[in-house]
Design a protein around this motif. Structure first.
Motif, PDB file in Angstrom:
ATOM      1  N   PRO A 115      42.374  13.104  15.676  1.00 24.73           N
ATOM      2  CA  PRO A 115      41.053  13.534  16.156  1.00 24.73           C
ATOM      3  C   PRO A 115      40.246  14.168  15.020  1.00 24.73           C
ATOM      4  O   PRO A 115      40.771  14.993  14.277  1.00 24.73           O
ATOM      5  N   LYS A 116      38.986  13.734  14.918  1.00 26.18           N
ATOM      6  CA  LYS A 116      38.161  14.136  13.784  1.00 26.18           C
ATOM      7  C   LYS A 116      36.927  14.930  14.191  1.00 26.18           C
ATOM      8  O   LYS A 116      36.268  14.617  15.167  1.00 26.18           O
ATOM      9  N   VAL A 117      36.615  15.905  13.355  1.00 28.79           N
ATOM     10  CA  VAL A 117      35.320  16.562  13.338  1.00 28.79           C
ATOM     11  C   VAL A 117      34.649  16.048  12.078  1.00 28.79           C
ATOM     12  O   VAL A 117      35.206  16.152  10.981  1.00 28.79           O
ATOM     13  N   VAL A 118      33.453  15.465  12.228  1.00 23.32           N
ATOM     14  CA  VAL A 118      32.748  14.869  11.095  1.00 23.32           C
ATOM     15  C   VAL A 118      31.538  15.737  10.761  1.00 23.32           C
ATOM     16  O   VAL A 118      30.708  16.007  11.639  1.00 23.32           O
ATOM     17  N   ILE A 139      29.325  17.608  13.466  1.00 20.34           N
ATOM     18  CA  ILE A 139      28.666  18.867  13.105  1.00 20.34           C
ATOM     19  C   ILE A 139      27.587  18.512  12.093  1.00 20.34           C
ATOM     20  O   ILE A 139      27.879  17.928  11.047  1.00 20.34           O
ATOM     21  N   SER A 140      26.342  18.858  12.407  1.00 18.99           N
ATOM     22  CA  SER A 140      25.228  18.411  11.575  1.00 18.99           C
ATOM     23  C   SER A 140      24.436  19.577  10.996  1.00 18.99           C
ATOM     24  O   SER A 140      24.249  20.603  11.640  1.00 18.99           O
ATOM     25  N   TRP A 141      23.955  19.352   9.786  1.00 19.38           N
ATOM     26  CA  TRP A 141      23.099  20.316   9.108  1.00 19.38           C
ATOM     27  C   TRP A 141      21.642  20.186   9.557  1.00 19.38           C
ATOM     28  O   TRP A 141      20.811  21.016   9.203  1.00 19.38           O
ATOM     29  N   PHE A 142      21.320  19.140  10.319  1.00 16.61           N
ATOM     30  CA  PHE A 142      19.929  18.841  10.680  1.00 16.61           C
ATOM     31  C   PHE A 142      19.899  18.323  12.112  1.00 16.61           C
ATOM     32  O   PHE A 142      20.939  17.926  12.652  1.00 16.61           O
ATOM     33  N   PHE A 155      27.099  19.194  17.462  1.00 16.35           N
ATOM     34  CA  PHE A 155      26.762  20.608  17.299  1.00 16.35           C
ATOM     35  C   PHE A 155      25.969  20.765  16.017  1.00 16.35           C
ATOM     36  O   PHE A 155      26.198  20.038  15.050  1.00 16.35           O
ATOM     37  N   ASN A 156      25.084  21.738  16.003  1.00 16.29           N
ATOM     38  CA  ASN A 156      24.422  22.130  14.770  1.00 16.29           C
ATOM     39  C   ASN A 156      25.391  22.985  13.975  1.00 16.29           C
ATOM     40  O   ASN A 156      26.166  23.753  14.555  1.00 16.29           O
ATOM     41  N   LEU A 157      25.350  22.887  12.669  1.00 16.17           N
ATOM     42  CA  LEU A 157      26.255  23.640  11.801  1.00 16.17           C
ATOM     43  C   LEU A 157      26.211  25.134  12.071  1.00 16.17           C
ATOM     44  O   LEU A 157      27.225  25.830  11.968  1.00 16.17           O
ATOM     45  N   SER A 158      25.062  25.640  12.455  1.00  7.58           N
ATOM     46  CA  SER A 158      24.920  27.084  12.689  1.00  7.58           C
ATOM     47  C   SER A 158      25.512  27.539  14.025  1.00  7.58           C
ATOM     48  O   SER A 158      25.606  28.730  14.288  1.00  7.58           O
ATOM     49  N   ASN A 159      25.937  26.597  14.873  1.00  9.76           N
ATOM     50  CA  ASN A 159      26.504  26.933  16.173  1.00  9.76           C
ATOM     51  C   ASN A 159      27.983  27.280  16.025  1.00  9.76           C
ATOM     52  O   ASN A 159      28.848  26.411  16.036  1.00  9.76           O
ATOM     53  N   SER A 162      30.933  26.133  18.411  1.00 12.28           N
ATOM     54  CA  SER A 162      31.592  24.834  18.270  1.00 12.28           C
ATOM     55  C   SER A 162      33.045  24.991  17.833  1.00 12.28           C
ATOM     56  O   SER A 162      33.903  24.212  18.247  1.00 12.28           O
ATOM     57  N   VAL A 163      33.341  25.995  17.036  1.00 14.49           N
ATOM     58  CA  VAL A 163      34.703  26.193  16.529  1.00 14.49           C
ATOM     59  C   VAL A 163      35.671  26.419  17.688  1.00 14.49           C
ATOM     60  O   VAL A 163      36.715  25.763  17.780  1.00 14.49           O
ATOM     61  N   LEU A 164      35.326  27.321  18.590  1.00 10.04           N
ATOM     62  CA  LEU A 164      36.189  27.615  19.732  1.00 10.04           C
ATOM     63  C   LEU A 164      36.295  26.394  20.659  1.00 10.04           C
ATOM     64  O   LEU A 164      37.388  26.048  21.116  1.00 10.04           O
ATOM     65  N   LEU A 165      35.182  25.733  20.917  1.00 10.76           N
ATOM     66  CA  LEU A 165      35.200  24.555  21.792  1.00 10.76           C
ATOM     67  C   LEU A 165      36.051  23.430  21.216  1.00 10.76           C
ATOM     68  O   LEU A 165      36.786  22.761  21.935  1.00 10.76           O
TER      69      LEU A 165
END
Length: 175
Positions: A115-118, A139-142, A155-159, A162-165
């Motif tokens: 499973p990947k987080v990109v 996970i996006s910067w924009f 998810f936005n990078l600043s969220n 997302s880490v816990l989810l």
């Protein structure tokens, strides 16, 4: 083919300077806060062998964030230190099977099937999503286009939530 482990494995992938190591640090810190023992594997994707002294390098950052074990592989050198012609991710994970860990976080190895987080830093990085398998989140910067949001959990990078989810989703997938 993914190696069967008794613990969940998650990959964090993206192009160079997309924020992979910083995101891995966040995952490690959150996981250890939850009482999980974490091990990490870093793929040295810049070519050549990893530096022998890793002070300030990504694997050192993994340890400082709380990883119980951290390794880096490049050009056939697995920095534990053990030399052979080549180290496949499954070879490294077979060593990790013997450690008292609850979670493995892999930084890199885009073509593996865990499973990947990109992480995507810019519009050009979006093409990576069509080439990868087993994407669980982006996970996006924009701000992402609606088409991407419909295909993937985003998810936005600043969220930081997302880490816990993502950690919860990895544990649920593994059960």
């Amino acid at each position: 083919m993914a190696l069967e482990l008794d613990v969940p494995v998650i990959q964090v992938v993206g192009y160079q300077n997309s924020g992979k190591t910083t995101y891995v640090e966040k995952l490690i810190k959150q996981a250890t806060t939850l009482g999980l023992r974490v091990a990490t594997v870093k793929h040295h994707g810049h070519g050549g062998m990893p530096d022998m002294l890793d002070n300030g390098k990504d694997s050192d950052r993994h340890r400082l964030a709380g990883a119980l074990a951290a390794s880096v592989e490049g050009d056939g050198v697995l920095q534990l230190y053990c030399k052979r012609d080549e180290w496949k991710l499954n070879d490294i994970l077979s060593i990790y099977k013997h450690l008292p860990i609850d979670l493995v976080i892999v930084e890199g190895y885009k073509n593996e099937n865990y499973p990947k987080v990109v992480l995507v830093r810019n519009e050009d990085d979006i093409t990576l999503l069509d080439r990868l398998t087993n994407i669980m989140a982006v996970i996006s910067w924009f701000p992402l286009e609606e088409e991407v949001k419909q295909r993937f959990v985003t998810f936005n990078l600043s969220n930081d939530e997302s880490v816990l989810l993502i950690l919860q989703a990895v544990r649920e997938r593994h059960e």
